[in-house]
Write a protein that holds these residues in place. Structure first.
Motif, PDB file in Angstrom:
ATOM      1  N   ASN A 373       0.823  -1.226   0.000  1.00 45.62           N
ATOM      2  CA  ASN A 373       0.000   0.000   0.000  1.00 45.62           C
ATOM      3  C   ASN A 373       0.850   1.266   0.000  1.00 45.62           C
ATOM      4  O   ASN A 373       0.560   2.230   0.712  1.00 45.62           O
ATOM      5  CB  ASN A 373      -0.935   0.011   1.218  1.00 45.62           C
ATOM      6  CG  ASN A 373      -1.877  -1.171   1.231  1.00 45.62           C
ATOM      7  OD1 ASN A 373      -2.391  -1.573   0.190  1.00 45.62           O
ATOM      8  ND2 ASN A 373      -2.104  -1.739   2.413  1.00 45.62           N
ATOM      9  N   SER A 374       1.908   1.238  -0.799  1.00 45.88           N
ATOM     10  CA  SER A 374       2.815   2.385  -0.819  1.00 45.88           C
ATOM     11  C   SER A 374       2.134   3.623  -1.388  1.00 45.88           C
ATOM     12  O   SER A 374       1.447   3.545  -2.408  1.00 45.88           O
ATOM     13  CB  SER A 374       4.051   2.056  -1.654  1.00 45.88           C
ATOM     14  OG  SER A 374       4.877   3.186  -1.763  1.00 45.88           O
ATOM     15  N   PRO A 375       2.311   4.766  -0.756  1.00 48.89           N
ATOM     16  CA  PRO A 375       1.651   5.985  -1.228  1.00 48.89           C
ATOM     17  C   PRO A 375       2.253   6.540  -2.517  1.00 48.89           C
ATOM     18  O   PRO A 375       1.575   7.239  -3.256  1.00 48.89           O
ATOM     19  CB  PRO A 375       1.853   6.967  -0.064  1.00 48.89           C
ATOM     20  CG  PRO A 375       3.097   6.483   0.621  1.00 48.89           C
ATOM     21  CD  PRO A 375       3.067   4.984   0.488  1.00 48.89           C
ATOM     22  N   SER A 376       3.532   6.262  -2.798  1.00 45.66           N
ATOM     23  CA  SER A 376       4.155   6.843  -3.982  1.00 45.66           C
ATOM     24  C   SER A 376       5.462   6.131  -4.312  1.00 45.66           C
ATOM     25  O   SER A 376       6.106   5.568  -3.423  1.00 45.66           O
ATOM     26  CB  SER A 376       4.447   8.326  -3.760  1.00 45.66           C
ATOM     27  OG  SER A 376       5.509   8.472  -2.821  1.00 45.66           O
ATOM     28  N   PRO A 377       5.875   6.169  -5.605  1.00 46.60           N
ATOM     29  CA  PRO A 377       7.176   5.612  -5.986  1.00 46.60           C
ATOM     30  C   PRO A 377       8.333   6.291  -5.252  1.00 46.60           C
ATOM     31  O   PRO A 377       9.344   5.659  -4.948  1.00 46.60           O
ATOM     32  CB  PRO A 377       7.237   5.866  -7.498  1.00 46.60           C
ATOM     33  CG  PRO A 377       5.813   5.990  -7.923  1.00 46.60           C
ATOM     34  CD  PRO A 377       5.112   6.636  -6.764  1.00 46.60           C
ATOM     35  N   LEU A 378       8.175   7.591  -4.966  1.00 47.33           N
ATOM     36  CA  LEU A 378       9.223   8.322  -4.255  1.00 47.33           C
ATOM     37  C   LEU A 378       9.442   7.740  -2.859  1.00 47.33           C
ATOM     38  O   LEU A 378      10.577   7.589  -2.400  1.00 47.33           O
ATOM     39  CB  LEU A 378       8.848   9.805  -4.158  1.00 47.33           C
ATOM     40  CG  LEU A 378       9.921  10.746  -3.591  1.00 47.33           C
ATOM     41  CD1 LEU A 378      11.138  10.763  -4.509  1.00 47.33           C
ATOM     42  CD2 LEU A 378       9.350  12.157  -3.443  1.00 47.33           C
ATOM     43  N   PHE A 379       8.348   7.388  -2.195  1.00 47.09           N
ATOM     44  CA  PHE A 379       8.446   6.788  -0.864  1.00 47.09           C
ATOM     45  C   PHE A 379       9.122   5.419  -0.943  1.00 47.09           C
ATOM     46  O   PHE A 379       9.962   5.085  -0.110  1.00 47.09           O
ATOM     47  CB  PHE A 379       7.049   6.635  -0.254  1.00 47.09           C
ATOM     48  CG  PHE A 379       7.032   5.900   1.056  1.00 47.09           C
ATOM     49  CD1 PHE A 379       7.354   6.540   2.236  1.00 47.09           C
ATOM     50  CD2 PHE A 379       6.709   4.543   1.107  1.00 47.09           C
ATOM     51  CE1 PHE A 379       7.350   5.860   3.448  1.00 47.09           C
ATOM     52  CE2 PHE A 379       6.704   3.857   2.306  1.00 47.09           C
ATOM     53  CZ  PHE A 379       7.030   4.517   3.482  1.00 47.09           C
ATOM     54  N   VAL A 380       8.775   4.636  -1.957  1.00 46.35           N
ATOM     55  CA  VAL A 380       9.390   3.318  -2.118  1.00 46.35           C
ATOM     56  C   VAL A 380      10.886   3.456  -2.324  1.00 46.35           C
ATOM     57  O   VAL A 380      11.679   2.711  -1.729  1.00 46.35           O
ATOM     58  CB  VAL A 380       8.745   2.564  -3.303  1.00 46.35           C
ATOM     59  CG1 VAL A 380       9.522   1.279  -3.592  1.00 46.35           C
ATOM     60  CG2 VAL A 380       7.295   2.239  -2.999  1.00 46.35           C
ATOM     61  N   ARG A 381      11.304   4.410  -3.163  1.00 46.51           N
ATOM     62  CA  ARG A 381      12.737   4.611  -3.409  1.00 46.51           C
ATOM     63  C   ARG A 381      13.458   5.018  -2.133  1.00 46.51           C
ATOM     64  O   ARG A 381      14.575   4.570  -1.860  1.00 46.51           O
ATOM     65  CB  ARG A 381      12.943   5.658  -4.498  1.00 46.51           C
ATOM     66  CG  ARG A 381      12.615   5.159  -5.905  1.00 46.51           C
ATOM     67  CD  ARG A 381      13.214   6.056  -6.969  1.00 46.51           C
ATOM     68  NE  ARG A 381      12.627   7.388  -6.961  1.00 46.51           N
ATOM     69  CZ  ARG A 381      11.526   7.726  -7.633  1.00 46.51           C
ATOM     70  NH1 ARG A 381      10.872   6.818  -8.360  1.00 46.51           N
ATOM     71  NH2 ARG A 381      11.061   8.967  -7.592  1.00 46.51           N
TER      72      ARG A 381
END
Length: 400
Positions: A373-381
């Motif tokens: 449930n990641s909010p954004s690709p930036l958060f995942v990175r």
């Protein structure tokens, strides 16, 4: 500093850390006091460590001579440098120019070693003017006669490339003279100080006594390569296999993991100070405000910790913790020491295979939670960057 069963956890001392050290007695085993602080802030430092040593918990302390300071041209001489040189009975230690090994003659080494042993042996009685002031801060009725001197003397040492470096020969001579001067009145410990992990591997192969302290200049656990960490671990493993115990003057979680192959413990500053370069910086500032992330065993910014906490609180800790962004500096320092004590407790009974399995489980769980449930690709990175070092640590431990 040395224990075959429980990794010893020492805190590096500075005057700004007194409140944290007082409040967390019982979560660490001892204190490492820099000689520059012990000599420059002589009465205040002594009053603090001596009063603490007189309490029921009686944490031991050791004074680090920090002698590689005098192995270099000091660009900006500080009052603390002058105070240490004065205690060592050699103001020429801070003279202009680049020192050479031959500058340290046998006569000079004996004079410095004598002054250093005398300073350590007399520390309990001659440096106790502010004992009562700090006893009052502890809120206890303490007897000055119960105060302890340093647990052992760390012999003055230089930082060497390897065993063929002339500076290593001078370190050996310093250790031998310090042992002679101490004459069994106090334990003396050698410091194996190397400029690289490969250098430490070579120094560890030299014959020596049972207990040694180790230090690789600038060895930052988060930024080191697998090869560097394997060489570092091999040095510890070789010492352990030859029945010699080693204690790291600087280290973080990876040093705790290396207790599985024989490292007896490590020291670190509160909130920082997990590594140190032998070259003296011309200027230094206060430590950065950071949050210790026990789930991946490293520091991150408070903002990064808050993002992780908001997404999934177990990314920050499997215990109940406050919002990272709301913590004040002192709370961050308390949290970092408490987390380290919990890490030692969790890992101290694991062998190397168990340590690797535990780290793999922690890494995989962190990555799974980041992706859920990641909010954004930036958060995942950001999350992947925060955990990346664990791949290097695990590969290094496997190689061992």
């Amino acid at each position: 500093m040395f224990d075959n069963y429980v990794p010893r956890h020492f805190l590096g001392y500075s005057a700004s850390d007194q409140r944290t050290v007082r409040e967390l007695v019982g979560l660490y085993h001892g204190i490492l006091v820099p000689a520059t602080v012990a000599t420059f802030q002589r009465e205040g430092t002594a009053g603090f460590v001596l009063s603490l040593s007189a309490t029921e918990s009686r944490p031991p302390y050791v004074i680090d001579p920090r002698f590689p300071l005098f192995q270099q041209h000091i660009q900006k001489v500080k009052a603390s440098h002058e105070a240490l040189a004065d205690i060592l009975d050699d103001q020429n230690l801070i003279a202009a120019g680049v020192p050479r090994p031959n500058d340290f003659t046998s006569k000079r080494i004996e004079r410095i070693a004598t002054a250093w042993v005398d300073f350590n042996l007399s520390y309990r009685t001659r440096q106790s003017a502010k004992f009562q002031k700090y006893a009052d801060r502890l809120g206890e009725e303490l007897d000055k006669s119960d105060a302890m001197g340093p647990q052992r003397v760390l012999a003055p040492y230089f930082c060497a490339h390897d065993a063929s470096d002339p500076w290593w020969d001078k370190s050996v001579e310093f250790y031998n003279r310090t042992v002679d001067v101490a004459d069994s009145r106090i334990a003396v410990t050698r410091v194996l100080a190397a400029k690289t992990p490969a250098g430490l591997l070579d120094l560890a192969a030299q014959p020596g006594e049972d207990d040694v302290c180790i230090w690789v200049s600038g060895l930052e656990e988060l930024g080191s390569t697998e090869r560097e960490l394997v060489q570092y671990g091999k040095a510890i493993e070789n010492l352990s296999q030859s029945t010699r115990r080693s204690f790291a003057l600087y280290g973080g979680f990876f040093a705790i993991a290396l207790s599985a192959i024989g490292l007896s413990g490590c020291s670190h500053g509160i909130g920082y100070g997990e590594h140190r370069n032998w070259l003296e910086l011309p200027r230094s500032g206060p430590p950065p405000t950071r949050y210790y992330l026990p789930t991946v065993h490293r520091y991150v910014s408070q903002e990064e910790a808050q993002q992780l906490w908001s997404h999934d609180r177990q990314l920050v800790s499997n215990r109940q913790v406050s919002r990272p962004i709301g913590l004040e500096y002192h709370d961050l320092m308390l949290h970092s020491v408490e987390a380290r004590a919990q890490e030692i407790d969790a890992y101290r009974s694991l062998d190397l295979a168990g340590t690797i399995l535990q780290l793999e489980s922690e890494r995989d769980d962190f990555r799974s939670r980041i992706a859920t449930n990641s909010p954004s690709p930036l958060f995942v990175r950001m999350g992947q960057r925060v955990v990346r070092h664990m791949d290097v640590w695990i590969d290094a431990l496997r190689a061992l």
